[in-house]
Design a protein around this motif. Structure first.
Motif, PDB file in Angstrom:
ATOM      1  N   HIS A  88      -8.827   1.883  -1.375  1.00 13.91           N
ATOM      2  CA  HIS A  88      -8.195   1.343  -2.503  1.00 13.91           C
ATOM      3  C   HIS A  88      -6.596   1.860  -1.823  1.00 13.91           C
ATOM      4  CE1 HIS A  88     -10.510   3.692  -4.438  1.00 13.91           C
ATOM      5  NE2 HIS A  88     -11.170   4.237  -3.610  1.00 13.91           N
ATOM      6  N   HIS A  89      -6.032   0.883  -1.287  1.00 13.67           N
ATOM      7  CA  HIS A  89      -4.757   0.244  -0.732  1.00 13.67           C
ATOM      8  C   HIS A  89      -3.791   1.874  -0.289  1.00 13.67           C
ATOM      9  CE1 HIS A  89      -6.096  -3.190  -1.659  1.00 13.67           C
ATOM     10  NE2 HIS A  89      -5.972  -2.520  -3.177  1.00 13.67           N
ATOM     11  N   ILE A  90      -4.155   2.259   0.221  1.00  9.69           N
ATOM     12  CA  ILE A  90      -3.412   4.015   0.380  1.00  9.69           C
ATOM     13  C   ILE A  90      -3.609   4.265   2.260  1.00  9.69           C
ATOM     14  CG2 ILE A  90      -3.364   6.835   0.318  1.00  9.69           C
ATOM     15  CD1 ILE A  90      -4.153   6.213  -2.650  1.00  9.69           C
ATOM     16  N   LEU A  91      -3.140   4.207   3.353  1.00 12.41           N
ATOM     17  CA  LEU A  91      -2.878   4.268   4.513  1.00 12.41           C
ATOM     18  C   LEU A  91      -3.114   5.259   4.849  1.00 12.41           C
ATOM     19  CD1 LEU A  91      -0.819   0.694   4.810  1.00 12.41           C
ATOM     20  CD2 LEU A  91      -3.140   0.687   4.567  1.00 12.41           C
ATOM     21  N   THR A  92      -4.240   5.586   5.740  1.00 14.47           N
ATOM     22  CA  THR A  92      -4.133   7.679   6.304  1.00 14.47           C
ATOM     23  C   THR A  92      -3.835   6.703   7.735  1.00 14.47           C
ATOM     24  OG1 THR A  92      -6.343   7.384   6.578  1.00 14.47           O
ATOM     25  CG2 THR A  92      -5.266   8.238   4.198  1.00 14.47           C
ATOM     26  N   GLY A  93      -4.161   7.931   8.535  1.00  9.58           N
ATOM     27  CA  GLY A  93      -3.343   7.943  10.130  1.00  9.58           C
ATOM     28  C   GLY A  93      -5.255   7.393  10.952  1.00  9.58           C
ATOM     29  N   ARG A  94      -4.365   6.729  12.135  1.00  6.73           N
ATOM     30  CA  ARG A  94      -5.594   6.766  13.388  1.00  6.73           C
ATOM     31  C   ARG A  94      -6.386   7.987  13.641  1.00  6.73           C
ATOM     32  NH1 ARG A  94      -4.298   7.418  17.808  1.00  6.73           N
ATOM     33  NH2 ARG A  94      -1.828   8.134  18.406  1.00  6.73           N
ATOM     34  N   GLU A  95      -6.876   7.469  14.326  1.00  8.08           N
ATOM     35  CA  GLU A  95      -8.134   8.683  15.285  1.00  8.08           C
ATOM     36  C   GLU A  95      -7.019   9.366  16.644  1.00  8.08           C
ATOM     37  OE1 GLU A  95     -12.846   7.939  16.141  1.00  8.08           O
ATOM     38  OE2 GLU A  95     -11.240   7.509  18.136  1.00  8.08           O
ATOM     39  N   VAL A 149     -13.003   7.456   6.587  1.00 10.85           N
ATOM     40  CA  VAL A 149     -11.941   7.732   5.661  1.00 10.85           C
ATOM     41  C   VAL A 149     -11.016   6.721   5.496  1.00 10.85           C
ATOM     42  CG1 VAL A 149      -9.812  10.191   4.496  1.00 10.85           C
ATOM     43  CG2 VAL A 149     -12.380  10.818   5.468  1.00 10.85           C
ATOM     44  N   ALA A 150     -10.582   6.451   6.745  1.00 12.22           N
ATOM     45  CA  ALA A 150      -9.031   5.364   6.521  1.00 12.22           C
ATOM     46  C   ALA A 150      -9.697   4.367   6.391  1.00 12.22           C
ATOM     47  CB  ALA A 150      -8.706   5.220   8.039  1.00 12.22           C
ATOM     48  N   GLU A 151     -10.908   3.719   6.708  1.00 16.77           N
ATOM     49  CA  GLU A 151     -11.696   2.851   5.398  1.00 16.77           C
ATOM     50  C   GLU A 151     -11.279   2.853   4.121  1.00 16.77           C
ATOM     51  OE1 GLU A 151     -15.362   1.389   8.405  1.00 16.77           O
ATOM     52  OE2 GLU A 151     -14.323   1.370   9.696  1.00 16.77           O
ATOM     53  N   THR A 152     -12.211   3.853   3.990  1.00 13.84           N
ATOM     54  CA  THR A 152     -12.134   4.120   2.283  1.00 13.84           C
ATOM     55  C   THR A 152     -10.609   3.940   1.582  1.00 13.84           C
ATOM     56  OG1 THR A 152     -13.945   5.365   2.851  1.00 13.84           O
ATOM     57  CG2 THR A 152     -13.481   5.473   1.024  1.00 13.84           C
ATOM     58  N   MET A 153     -10.360   4.801   2.303  1.00 16.84           N
ATOM     59  CA  MET A 153      -9.104   4.750   1.664  1.00 16.84           C
ATOM     60  C   MET A 153      -7.884   3.662   1.815  1.00 16.84           C
ATOM     61  SD  MET A 153      -8.781   7.801  -0.076  1.00 16.84           S
ATOM     62  CE  MET A 153      -7.791   7.632  -0.600  1.00 16.84           C
ATOM     63  N   PRO A 156       1.080  -1.130  -0.151  1.00 17.41           N
ATOM     64  CA  PRO A 156       0.098   0.358   0.474  1.00 17.41           C
ATOM     65  C   PRO A 156       0.651   1.712   0.011  1.00 17.41           C
ATOM     66  CG  PRO A 156       0.184  -0.739   2.491  1.00 17.41           C
ATOM     67  CD  PRO A 156       0.918  -1.627   1.601  1.00 17.41           C
ATOM     68  N   ILE A 157       0.086   2.278  -0.102  1.00 20.07           N
ATOM     69  CA  ILE A 157       1.127   3.731  -0.448  1.00 20.07           C
ATOM     70  C   ILE A 157       0.667   4.106   1.807  1.00 20.07           C
ATOM     71  CG2 ILE A 157       0.353   6.528  -0.186  1.00 20.07           C
ATOM     72  CD1 ILE A 157      -0.277   5.740  -3.571  1.00 20.07           C
ATOM     73  N   ARG A 158       1.681   4.169   2.223  1.00 25.18           N
ATOM     74  CA  ARG A 158       1.905   4.252   3.308  1.00 25.18           C
ATOM     75  C   ARG A 158       1.911   5.727   3.971  1.00 25.18           C
ATOM     76  NH1 ARG A 158       5.046  -0.313   6.587  1.00 25.18           N
ATOM     77  NH2 ARG A 158       5.219   1.199   7.604  1.00 25.18           N
ATOM     78  N   ALA A 159       1.136   6.918   4.105  1.00 23.25           N
ATOM     79  CA  ALA A 159       0.584   7.826   4.322  1.00 23.25           C
ATOM     80  C   ALA A 159       0.067   7.542   5.613  1.00 23.25           C
ATOM     81  CB  ALA A 159      -0.358   8.238   3.339  1.00 23.25           C
ATOM     82  N   HIS A 160       0.771   6.958   6.557  1.00 27.37           N
ATOM     83  CA  HIS A 160      -0.394   6.651   8.152  1.00 27.37           C
ATOM     84  C   HIS A 160       1.063   7.177   9.051  1.00 27.37           C
ATOM     85  CE1 HIS A 160       1.466   2.804   7.288  1.00 27.37           C
ATOM     86  NE2 HIS A 160       1.195   2.635   8.698  1.00 27.37           N
ATOM     87  N   LEU A 161       2.406   6.564   8.637  1.00 30.01           N
ATOM     88  CA  LEU A 161       2.874   6.416  10.206  1.00 30.01           C
ATOM     89  C   LEU A 161       4.497   7.534   9.953  1.00 30.01           C
ATOM     90  CD1 LEU A 161       3.448   3.142  10.657  1.00 30.01           C
ATOM     91  CD2 LEU A 161       2.285   4.588  11.436  1.00 30.01           C
ATOM     92  N   ASN A 162       4.075   8.783   9.279  1.00 33.99           N
ATOM     93  CA  ASN A 162       5.210   9.798   9.192  1.00 33.99           C
ATOM     94  C   ASN A 162       6.180   9.452   8.950  1.00 33.99           C
ATOM     95  OD1 ASN A 162       2.646  11.581   9.679  1.00 33.99           O
ATOM     96  ND2 ASN A 162       3.806  12.032  11.666  1.00 33.99           N
TER      97      ASN A 162
END
Lengths: 374, 372
Positions: free
Chosen positions: A337-344, A330-334, A46-52
């Protein structure tokens, strides 16, 4: 998966060869290799856009130093610690007695929490902020005083001042903050540090320091030399891409350094230290990453402006924006599409923390986000 | 500078092909660093730090090179795999295992946990200094009970020195710098008894080297006795001194005292390497065999010179040089050999780490020239 870039392409800030030649003539154009953008993400990749993280990976010079260190890695790394301490002291213009090296900054945050617990002190900190020191303090049974950020979503020094008690022996400030990429105005911060350092240790976590480009920002490392109770921590996990390699740097009075690193700091990975020694001197690579980070910011700002979504100007390698719907949604939807976004991040449950990976990946994020939520 | 060894060489324990006695169908070439037979102050024989001078298992090295490609990312998955490997090998529940950058963080944090309870530390003297040293740094009182006349850890004297103020008991088994062990039944009884009053930490850093029927790991106690902590390290037989992986085995509530809520501090490369290394039993056997060869060379010299020494259960020897160990260290250092630092009160005793047998022979030859 890597791609070849010449030095010119770095400087021109593009990955397409066609656009590169016009702006600067790269006399010393040395080929560089790093991770290619992931424009066809999959569940496995995935695209790793979740852990800075820095998804470009490490500087080639660092990678070479790390690979070359492999044959020495069975030895205790005593000399390398002093060498790296010496470099950090030189780069920051501070005596080497004021420098400590750890396996990332986690170690300093944990130890500061331990010393606070030993002193029986409370911990004063903003919320939301980076959670490590708070979690560890709670595990040790310390009392936490958490002060919400202001209406501007920046760390509220006035409210923290009011919340201060004589039981507080440790104050934690993450600057730039995380998950909200705001900074604290430099003069106000200096004043705050000078006011409270006589009664409590103030730890300024400058993990995202390298990304800041803001005249109102200043590292508090200058205060460390004058003030016994200030600790500044930095990490190689961000711009140096050492998240899974582990090097952190801490600047503090020699008394604090001695207390933190009791006998001998033999917890350090030799190849990580050699890698850091190379990476911290590779300014070209750091500049390249800062430039790429700016490109990413522009792409997402444009998307947010187009969609009329509220956000905070970023001083780091991530954005924080109001999606107008739960960030978990948003996280679930993205993720589909295999894009990881930050947690809540409570209480900002409608805000999304998006790590800035690569411009091409951010463009893909923006396109999909608009399609899904536009 | 490397040397090619076949698997056969490993099994017979010689580096010369001429001596082959066993035929292996799977003779896979292995590469280990060559012996350093021309040591200099710049490139010394490292007999000073109880390292594994052969370096890593080839299998570990291979995956470490691969893991370097993801060293820019946070990786929590690798830790879980390593936990599972150790859990299965040691027959312990996964939640009783914690991983750190070597055992040092656990040894230090045990001292922190003791300090938070404002307790004293009970330990033997001499012993490995990480826990007692950290405790002293924190201003704690350390009750250090001298080893007995045989230079073994004196459990009876420690029992007599125990008080209600002691909140942490630290034992290194095998001990260091004296490579003695504690008899297993006596130790088991001691651990159970003390754990009712304090945290008991058994540091088993040299565990893999022990070949002694009187020794047993105390790891199986951790499921029944929540105050008992066992530490292990990859720094020794696995050659991870500069890579940093260590383990603590204890009840989950006790582990919380000596680890953070989640461990962000681990290197992906180190974790990946450890997963392979702990499963590379062949390599560990090779290192044990080489250690035995080197120890035989050293102990033969002690016998020949009539030098007093403690039978080693580890990868280092401790012997009475009959002169200050600093004098020995200086003379050896000039000839490119590093030996151990002084360990008071045994200032005439030298700690010598095993190196490769060829290097060990070189050390012995030099020592005899200098001091015989």
């Amino acid at each position: 998966m890597t791609t070849n870039l010449t030095r010119r392409q770095w400087l021109a800030g593009t990955t397409t060869a066609a656009a590169s030649s016009l702006l600067l003539s790269g006399v010393k154009a040395s080929a560089q290799t790093f991770m290619a953008p992931n424009v066809n993400p999959t569940a496995e990749n995935p695209i790793r856009a979740h852990l800075n993280e820095n998804t470009y990976g490490q500087s080639l010079k660092a990678r070479k130093a790390i690979a070359d260190a492999a044959d020495d890695a069975h030895k205790y790394a005593f000399e390398d610690i002093f060498k790296l301490i010496g470099l950090m002291a030189k780069l920051q213009d501070i005596p080497k007695e004021y420098v400590g090296i750890g396996a990332g900054s986690t170690e300093f945050l944990e130890k500061a929490a331990v010393f606070n617990a030993l002193d029986g002190g409370d911990l004063l900190l903003p919320t939301p902020t980076y959670g490590d020191i708070g979690r560890f303090s709670r595990a040790l049974g310390s009392n936490l005083i958490e002060v919400p950020v202001g209406d501007d979503m920046a760390i509220n020094l006035e409210a923290m001042r009011r919340a201060m008690t004589k039981n507080v022996k440790l104050i934690y400030l993450c600057n730039p903050n995380n998950p909200i990429p705001t900074i604290i105005e430099k003069n106000a911060l200096k004043e705050f540090c000078n006011e409270f350092s006589p009664q409590a240790t103030i730890l300024i976590d400058e993990a995202y320091f390298e990304y800041v480009d803001n005249p109102n920002y200043e590292s508090m490392i200058g205060l460390v030399k004058e003030n016994k109770n200030i600790i500044v921590t930095r990490t190689a996990s961000k711009i140096h891409a050492f998240a899974g390699t582990r090097i952190g740097v801490c600047f503090a009075h020699p008394d604090i350094i001695k207390r933190m690193f009791s006998l001998f700091a033999n917890t350090l990975n030799l190849s990580a230290m050699r890698g850091a020694y190379a990476s911290y001197q590779d300014f070209e690579y750091q500049n390249f990453l800062k430039q790429k980070n700016k490109e990413c910011q522009k792409i997402i700002y444009k998307m947010l402006d187009d969609m009329g979504l509220e956000y905070k100007e970023s001083n780091a390698n991530f954005l924080f924006f109001n999606a107008g719907r739960p960030s978990s949604e948003v996280a679930e939807t993205m993720k589909k599409h295999h894009i990881l976004t930050g947690r809540e991040f409570k209480p900002f449950t409608n805000w999304v923390r998006l790590s800035l990976s690569k411009p091409e990946e951010m463009q893909l994020f923006a396109d999909i986000y608009k399609r899904e939520f536009g | 500078m490397t040397n090619n060894l076949t698997r056969r060489d490993w099994l017979i324990g010689g580096s010369a092909l001429a001596g082959t006695m066993l035929v292996s169908k799977m003779a896979a070439a292995q590469t280990v660093p060559a012996a350093n037979l021309n040591p200099t102050p710049e490139n010394p024989i490292r007999a000073g730090f109880n390292e594994n001078v052969y370096g890593h298992s080839l299998k570990a090295k291979k995956v470490m090179v691969k893991a370097a490609e993801t060293a820019h990312l946070y990786d929590f998955f690798g830790q879980r795999v390593l936990n599972k490997v150790i859990s299965e090998m040691e027959n312990l529940p996964g939640d009783h295992i914690a991983i750190e950058n070597g055992s040092t963080p656990f040894l230090e944090k045990a001292a922190f946990a003791c300090a938070i309870k404002q307790g004293k530390v009970l330990t033997s003297n001499p012993t490995y200094s990480s826990t007692p040293g950290t405790a002293k740094q924190l201003g704690l009182e350390v009750i250090a009970v001298p080893v007995d006349e045989d230079m073994g850890i004196d459990l009876e004297a420690m029992r007599a020195a125990m008080t209600d103020e002691v909140k942490l008991v630290y034992l290194c088994n095998p001990n260091n710098p004296i490579p003695s062990i504690i008899e297993k039944n006596a130790l088991r009884e001691f651990c159970i008894e003390m754990s009712k009053r304090a945290l008991v930490l058994i540091d088993e850093a040299y565990y893999e080297y022990v070949d002694n029927p009187d020794f047993a790991s105390m790891k199986d106690l951790v499921t029944d006795y929540p105050n008992i902590i066992i530490c292990r390290t990859a720094s020794k037989i696995h050659g991870f001194a500069g890579v940093r992986i260590g383990f603590a085995f204890a009840h989950p509530d006790t582990l919380r005292l000596i680890t953070g809520p989640f461990n962000l501090s681990l290197s992906n490369v180190a974790v990946a390497g450890a997963i392979e290394s702990y499963q590379d039993i062949e390599y560990q056997n090779f290192i044990k065999q080489k250690n035995r060869e080197s120890m035989d060379i050293l102990e033969n010299m002690f016998e020949e010179l009539g030098v007093r020494y403690v039978k080693s259960n580890s990868n280092f020897a401790f012997f009475d040089a009959g002169r200050p160990s600093t004098e020995v260290a200086e003379a050896l250092k000039e000839r490119g050999i590093l030996s151990g630092r002084p360990f008071p009160p045994f200032t005439n005793w030298v700690r010598m780490s095993t190196v490769k047998p060829e290097e060990m022979q070189y050390v012995v030859d030099v020592y005899k020239q200098l001091f015989a």
